[in-house]
Design a protein around this motif. Structure first.
Motif, mmCIF file in Angstrom:
data_model
loop_
_atom_site.group_PDB
_atom_site.id
_atom_site.type_symbol
_atom_site.label_atom_id
_atom_site.label_comp_id
_atom_site.label_asym_id
_atom_site.label_seq_id
_atom_site.Cartn_x
_atom_site.Cartn_y
_atom_site.Cartn_z
ATOM 1 N N VAL A 24 19.351 48.918 61.613
ATOM 2 C CA VAL A 24 20.382 48.011 60.569
ATOM 3 C C VAL A 24 19.729 46.626 60.302
ATOM 4 O O VAL A 24 18.494 46.563 60.447
ATOM 5 N N GLU A 25 20.308 46.148 59.293
ATOM 6 C CA GLU A 25 19.591 45.177 58.357
ATOM 7 C C GLU A 25 20.062 43.738 58.746
ATOM 8 O O GLU A 25 21.131 43.583 59.336
ATOM 9 N N ASP A 26 19.330 42.736 58.288
ATOM 10 C CA ASP A 26 19.854 41.349 58.291
ATOM 11 C C ASP A 26 20.586 41.056 57.137
ATOM 12 O O ASP A 26 19.995 41.219 56.188
ATOM 13 N N LEU A 27 21.925 40.903 57.475
ATOM 14 C CA LEU A 27 22.837 40.762 56.436
ATOM 15 C C LEU A 27 22.681 39.739 55.499
ATOM 16 O O LEU A 27 22.749 39.570 54.208
ATOM 17 N N THR A 28 22.214 38.442 56.218
ATOM 18 C CA THR A 28 22.076 37.091 55.482
ATOM 19 C C THR A 28 20.886 37.275 54.642
ATOM 20 O O THR A 28 20.574 36.693 53.388
ATOM 21 N N ALA A 29 19.530 37.783 55.196
ATOM 22 C CA ALA A 29 18.716 38.052 54.283
ATOM 23 C C ALA A 29 18.582 39.051 53.038
ATOM 24 O O ALA A 29 18.225 38.821 52.251
ATOM 25 N N MET A 30 19.587 39.775 53.366
ATOM 26 C CA MET A 30 19.881 40.953 52.154
ATOM 27 C C MET A 30 20.805 40.209 51.014
ATOM 28 O O MET A 30 20.296 40.223 49.898
ATOM 29 N N ALA A 31 21.687 39.353 51.390
ATOM 30 C CA ALA A 31 22.435 38.529 50.530
ATOM 31 C C ALA A 31 21.674 37.597 49.900
ATOM 32 O O ALA A 31 21.764 37.424 48.626
ATOM 33 N N VAL A 32 20.759 36.877 50.521
ATOM 34 C CA VAL A 32 19.815 35.818 49.825
ATOM 35 C C VAL A 32 18.956 36.576 48.917
ATOM 36 O O VAL A 32 18.642 36.173 47.896
ATOM 37 N N ALA A 33 18.479 37.764 49.129
ATOM 38 C CA ALA A 33 17.333 38.545 48.157
ATOM 39 C C ALA A 33 18.271 38.718 47.143
ATOM 40 O O ALA A 33 17.823 38.836 45.980
ATOM 41 N N ALA A 34 19.686 39.491 47.192
ATOM 42 C CA ALA A 34 20.339 39.995 45.953
ATOM 43 C C ALA A 34 20.853 38.940 45.109
ATOM 44 O O ALA A 34 20.967 38.893 43.839
ATOM 45 N N LEU A 35 21.486 37.696 45.758
ATOM 46 C CA LEU A 35 21.859 36.693 44.967
ATOM 47 C C LEU A 35 21.090 35.566 44.629
ATOM 48 O O LEU A 35 21.396 34.850 43.462
ATOM 49 N N GLY A 36 20.034 35.020 45.287
ATOM 50 C CA GLY A 36 19.078 34.154 44.874
ATOM 51 C C GLY A 36 19.880 32.713 45.165
ATOM 52 O O GLY A 36 20.766 32.931 46.110
ATOM 53 N N GLY A 37 19.673 31.788 44.432
ATOM 54 C CA GLY A 37 20.235 30.549 44.788
ATOM 55 C C GLY A 37 19.814 29.932 46.129
ATOM 56 O O GLY A 37 19.017 30.262 46.724
ATOM 57 N N ARG A 38 20.298 28.703 46.392
ATOM 58 C CA ARG A 38 20.168 27.944 47.674
ATOM 59 C C ARG A 38 21.398 28.125 48.446
ATOM 60 O O ARG A 38 22.491 27.888 48.179
ATOM 61 N N TRP A 39 21.054 28.478 49.754
ATOM 62 C CA TRP A 39 22.150 28.689 50.787
ATOM 63 C C TRP A 39 22.403 27.756 51.923
ATOM 64 O O TRP A 39 21.410 27.201 52.315
ATOM 65 N N TYR A 40 23.594 27.516 51.988
ATOM 66 C CA TYR A 40 23.951 26.462 53.095
ATOM 67 C C TYR A 40 25.007 27.258 53.978
ATOM 68 O O TYR A 40 25.454 28.341 53.671
ATOM 69 N N LYS A 41 25.463 26.331 55.178
ATOM 70 C CA LYS A 41 26.288 26.779 55.931
ATOM 71 C C LYS A 41 27.404 25.850 55.926
ATOM 72 O O LYS A 41 27.173 24.485 55.958
ATOM 73 N N CYS A 42 28.755 25.983 56.148
ATOM 74 C CA CYS A 42 29.706 25.067 56.178
ATOM 75 C C CYS A 42 29.776 24.485 57.523
ATOM 76 O O CYS A 42 29.135 24.837 58.508
ATOM 77 N N SER A 43 30.500 23.620 57.820
ATOM 78 C CA SER A 43 30.587 23.087 59.133
ATOM 79 C C SER A 43 30.986 23.837 60.312
ATOM 80 O O SER A 43 30.834 23.684 61.371
ATOM 81 N N ASN A 44 31.622 25.194 60.034
ATOM 82 C CA ASN A 44 31.971 26.008 60.869
ATOM 83 C C ASN A 44 31.115 27.039 60.871
ATOM 84 O O ASN A 44 31.432 28.239 61.522
ATOM 85 N N GLY A 45 29.975 27.117 60.215
ATOM 86 C CA GLY A 45 28.710 28.030 60.270
ATOM 87 C C GLY A 45 29.024 29.226 59.448
ATOM 88 O O GLY A 45 28.412 30.254 59.590
ATOM 89 N N HIS A 46 30.207 29.253 58.391
ATOM 90 C CA HIS A 46 29.906 30.237 57.396
ATOM 91 C C HIS A 46 29.046 30.039 55.970
ATOM 92 O O HIS A 46 29.227 28.746 55.481
ATOM 93 N N ALA A 47 28.353 31.264 55.822
ATOM 94 C CA ALA A 47 27.524 30.711 54.658
ATOM 95 C C ALA A 47 27.929 31.019 53.175
ATOM 96 O O ALA A 47 28.927 31.650 53.097
ATOM 97 N N TYR A 48 27.316 30.151 52.245
ATOM 98 C CA TYR A 48 27.671 30.231 50.885
ATOM 99 C C TYR A 48 26.485 29.642 50.104
ATOM 100 O O TYR A 48 25.537 29.280 50.933
ATOM 101 N N TYR A 49 26.367 30.025 48.929
ATOM 102 C CA TYR A 49 25.274 29.580 48.141
ATOM 103 C C TYR A 49 25.624 29.017 46.860
ATOM 104 O O TYR A 49 26.734 28.802 46.376
ATOM 105 N N VAL A 50 24.632 27.988 46.314
ATOM 106 C CA VAL A 50 24.706 27.364 45.118
ATOM 107 C C VAL A 50 23.818 27.753 44.099
ATOM 108 O O VAL A 50 22.587 27.476 44.440
#
Length: 893
Positions: A24-50
């Motif tokens: 099994v893979e680290d889904l967050t690391a996979m998304a960061v590697a694929a999309l690039g950008g700078r990643w944040y979490k909202c106040s409820n802990g959900h990830a998004y990137y700029v």
């Protein structure tokens, strides 16, 4: 490269703490590697990137929970967390997020029955490569179990992650995995098990074994995508530079001989040579831009400059140059992947970190993918047979050809062919809806890899998500059962009485037992088929205790009457899910009709929309999978080629779904009334309502006039109950996720008459009836509540009701002129009623922090200049008294 399998067989304990492939893979690391950008979490802990600079310039809403995300002027909103801890305090400039791959070491695969899809994969491997590696790995583990016995099982236990592996018989566990992986690989490739075995042997065999068996080069041409993945290696760059130098010399030689050639011939050859050189230059420069040591993710950097879709177009435009590149670089890539050193154990015995694991998987992809490439699969199988099979004239080969019915019927004499009809009696595989779905997914996945729009999204969604569509036929009955309960019990029961009343008790005393029982059967089916797909309501994750409930007559009616808290949230979440899923599929139908030239237009006012008040069985999505769709497809959408292969007509199958089941279905607009119990204090929560319908405050003159016309608390109470009904319906409209409704300027009287279908309603005030609109409901409700309720803070915990001393009272009065009480007082009252009845907040905290994140017109109080004058020393234990001082002085002025 196969030395890892050797370790698994002979010495598994040496792999403890290492990273095994295809885990099994680290889904967050996979998304960061694929999309690039700078990643944040909202106040409820959900990830998004700029994207771009990495610092936000606009405020949006979280796609998961709806809270505000992003920021303004390169400043993130409060509560936003940077995933990259090193950049958390970096505000002067942005940059891409870099996070460590947190995938776990050791063996981390659950039992095969927990496998979700044959197409699941990890770290960008193709599904066939993923299953190939897993099949070989589990075969090695099984061989170790068979040869090593109980001592080997003790050793292998040390590399199994207990969170994933729950077994005491490891040999049986690995056998089940191997059988499952091999079966899925067979389905994916759609060839016989014998053919799959041959291809697996070809993947494992030294590439030198191709010599003498293959008329082509001993090294097969590697796809350009695989070659690019080795762009960071010096051997590949040097070879490419050498090819460029040779091409330059050829062009110079051509220039030197220009006098001996015809002008047009020389110009044509010179142009071709220059174009070839330009292509080589472009590819070489792209490879030079790849940074070294990119987390071991071979080729990721190149893919950012040359995506797969661009590579396909590049190869299509330059076929000759690409053939030349592949012919020259393929042997080098094969050697780099371990092809010329099959016996050496090298560094692949232990994959000491995730980078080494990623590299190993990429190398295996280079070996595996060419053998399972669908476009040349028949040729690859023939090659593998030549590697391990017998000669063509051997009796066994002749017998196998006859057994597999591979005799070419077209080569037979015409008269003999007419007499024997060999194709008529040839074996044809029986139709299977599972095989039909699998082939459709293969086609769709291939189109996605080529960056093309999927051709049959409706058919694909229907077959792959069919289980989520099953409860939708029961949506009308589910709505009717909730409506019956509300008509009978709304405001008629307290919460405790309703909790102790079962559905069986209700059905026994129902006035129209048949109608009630039919409605409940529909609600029960909708719940039992759809409840497992409901994970949350908005941002609120449903309690685990509720997730396992199976609906029957023994369940309390609290679970069936919608409300935004306690057990009622289950009914609300279920209805919201069913309406949302219905609309998602209907939108897909609209899109397909538009693309196919249907008469449905993608214009909002041309779509058919039905509110839940009028939603009937004719509007619901209903279909017959086994009795109608499957027989139709088997009869009308399946043909066979001369060699017995199945060809499916997906377009015909999708058109059948549209024509027979889904065309003409409307969107559903959710308008579900919330239940109110007799003992609910301030039963209506206007927080969600204010976010959906823009509100405008009433002037003091309007307030005085309305109260004067009402005349008595009894009349005001009756008007307030009517407003509660409106608020309940509006809160549920549009689903649970926060959104704006464009109804603010609709008169309350028109809404009650035309939407709620309530005739002869008495408002008690001509001003309310003639002038008040939906945008005035919040202010109107609050003045009526203050007029009819002796103490609006009756349910607030006593610890928040301490009296102010004389000094604090003076400070509060001194701040009055600097505060906007017209905005502050309604929000403060609502916050006290809504949040302080449970007693969860500390009584010693400052009031200004509690109120600072209240909103007015989408702006926090903290961001308003007048709120900076709110006294900082006031504590929560005095908040009710602070409010009363504000209110008394505001009323006096």
């Amino acid at each position: 490269i196969f030395s890892l399998f050797h370790s698994l067989i002979t010495n598994p304990e040496s792999l403890k703490g290492t990273w095994l492939p295809c885990m099994v893979e680290d889904l967050t690391a996979m998304a960061v590697a694929a999309l690039g950008g700078r990643w944040y979490k909202c106040s409820n802990g959900h990830a998004y990137y700029v994207d771009n600079c990495g610092l936000p310039m606009q405020v949006l809403k979280c796609a998961t929970c709806g809270v505000k995300i992003g920021g303004k002027d390169h400043n993130p909103l409060p509560g936003q967390t940077d995933l990259d801890g090193k950049q958390q305090t970096r505000q002067s400039g942005g940059g891409p997020t870099a996070i460590k791959d947190q995938s776990e070491p050791n063996y981390c695969l659950k039992a095969p029955k927990d496998s979700k899809s044959p197409f699941e994969t990890v770290r960008g491997l193709s599904p066939t490569c993923n299953r190939t590696i897993r099949t070989l790995m589990h075969a090695a583990l099984l061989l170790g179990a068979l040869c090593g016995g109980s001592r080997w099982e003790v050793k292998v236990k040390s590399i199994c992650n207990k969170a994933y592996v729950a077994t005491s018989n490891y040999g049986q566990y690995f056998l089940e995995h191997m059988e499952n992986d091999f079966a899925i690989l067979t389905k994916l490739v759609r060839k016989s098990q014998d053919d799959i075995m041959l291809l697996l042997h070809a993947v494992l065999s030294p590439l030198e074994s191709l010599e003498g068996k293959n008329d082509n080069n001993a090294h097969q041409a590697i796809p350009l995508e695989q070659i690019v993945q080795f762009a960071h290696r010096a051997e590949v760059r040097n070879k490419l530079a050498q090819m460029m130098q040779l091409q330059q010399e050829e062009r110079k030689a051509l220039q030197a001989s220009s006098g001996q050639m015809q002008p047009h011939e020389y110009q044509q050859q010179y142009k071709q040579a220059s174009a070839k050189l330009n292509v080589l230059y472009g590819l070489h420069n792209a490879m030079k831009r790849v940074p070294l040591g990119m987390m071991g993710m071979l080729g990721v950097g190149v893919q950012r400059f040359i995506p797969n879709g661009m590579l396909a177009q590049f190869e299509q435009r330059n076929p000759d140059v690409c053939a030349y590149i592949k012919a020259e670089l393929s042997p080098i890539v094969v050697q780099l992947s371990g092809g010329d050193d099959m016996k050496g154990l090298g560094t692949w015995q232990r994959l000491k970190d995730s980078n080494a694991r990623n590299a190993w998987e990429r190398l295996m992809a280079v070996r595996s993918d060419p053998w399972f490439e669908s476009k040349s699969l028949a040729a690859k199988i023939a090659t593998s047979k030549s590697m391990f099979g017998t000669t063509d004239d051997d009796e066994g080969t002749v017998f196998m050809s006859e057994l597999m019915e591979k005799v070419d019927a077209t080569s037979m004499p015409t008269k003999l062919r007419a007499k024997l009809c060999p194709a008529l009696w040839r074996y044809r595989s029986p139709f299977s809806l599972e095989d039909f779905t699998l082939e459709l997914n293969l086609v769709e996945n291939m189109q996605q890899e080529e960056k093309k729009t999927t051709s049959f999204p409706l058919l694909s969604n229907f077959l792959n998500e069919e289980q989520t569509l099953r409860p939708l036929r029961y949506l009308p009955a589910a709505i009717e059962f909730q409506t019956l309960l509300l008509k009978r019990f709304n405001r008629a029961l307290d919460r405790e009485t309703a909790l102790n009343m079962t559905i069986k008790d209700v059905l026994k005393t129902a006035p129209n037992k048949q109608k009630w029982r039919e409605a409940f059967e529909g609600f029960k089916n909708a719940w039992n088929l759809g409840w497992r797909f409901v994970e949350r309501f908005g941002c609120l994750e449903l309690p685990k205790a509720y997730k396992g409930i199976v609906m029957d007559e023994s369940i309390s009616i609290n679970f069936c009457m919608p409300q935004e808290k306690n057990q009622g949230i289950c009914a609300l979440a279920l209805t919201n899910y069913l309406c949302t899923r219905h609309n998602q599929f209907v939108e897909l139908v609209y899109e397909r009709l538009l693309l196919r030239g249907g008469n449905m237009q993608r214009i909002e006012d041309r779509k058919s929309v039905v509110t839940t008040n009028f939603f009937s069985t004719a509007h619901a999505l209903s279909y017959s999978l086994q009795d109608k769709f499957s027989p139709y497809v088997a009869k009308n959408c399946v043909t066979f080629t001369d060699d017995g292969r199945i060809v499916y007509d997906f377009e015909n199958a999708e058109q059948y779904l549209l024509d027979v089941f889904f065309t003409g279905k409307p969107l559903v607009k959710q308008m579900v009334r919330m239940v109110q119990y007799r003992d609910d204090e301030g039963a209506v929560n206007t927080h969600l309502f204010r976010q959906k319908v823009t509100q405008v405050a009433l002037s003091r003159e309007e307030q005085k006039k309305i109260l004067s016309e009402l005349g008595s608390p009894a009349a005001a109470n009756k008007c307030m109950r009517l407003l509660e009904t409106c608020i309940s319906f509006l809160q549920a409209t549009g689903g649970s996720l926060v959104q704006k409704l464009d109804v603010a300027d609709l008169k309350i009287s028109d809404y009650v008459k035309d939407v709620l279908l309530m005739d002869d309603v008495i408002f008690g005030s001509e001003t309310v009836k003639r002038n008040m609109k939906l945008k005035h409901i919040d202010g109107l409700f609050k003045i009526l509540r203050g007029y009819t309720v002796a103490d609006v803070f009756e349910a607030v915990r006593p610890k928040y009701k301490d009296s102010l001393d004389q000094k604090a009272t003076s400070i509060v009065k001194d701040s009055l002129r600097k505060l906007n009480l017209e905005v502050l007082l309604p929000a403060m009252q609502e916050a006290i009623i809504q949040y302080l009845s449970e007693g969860n907040m500390s009584a010693d905290g400052p009031i200004h922090e509690f109120l600072g994140y209240m909103e007015h017109d989408d702006v926090y109080f903290n961001d308003m200049s007048w709120f900076q004058h709110f006294p900082k020393m006031l504590l929560m234990k005095n908040i009710c008294d602070v409010y009363k001082v504000f209110e008394d002085n505001y009323s006096a002025t």
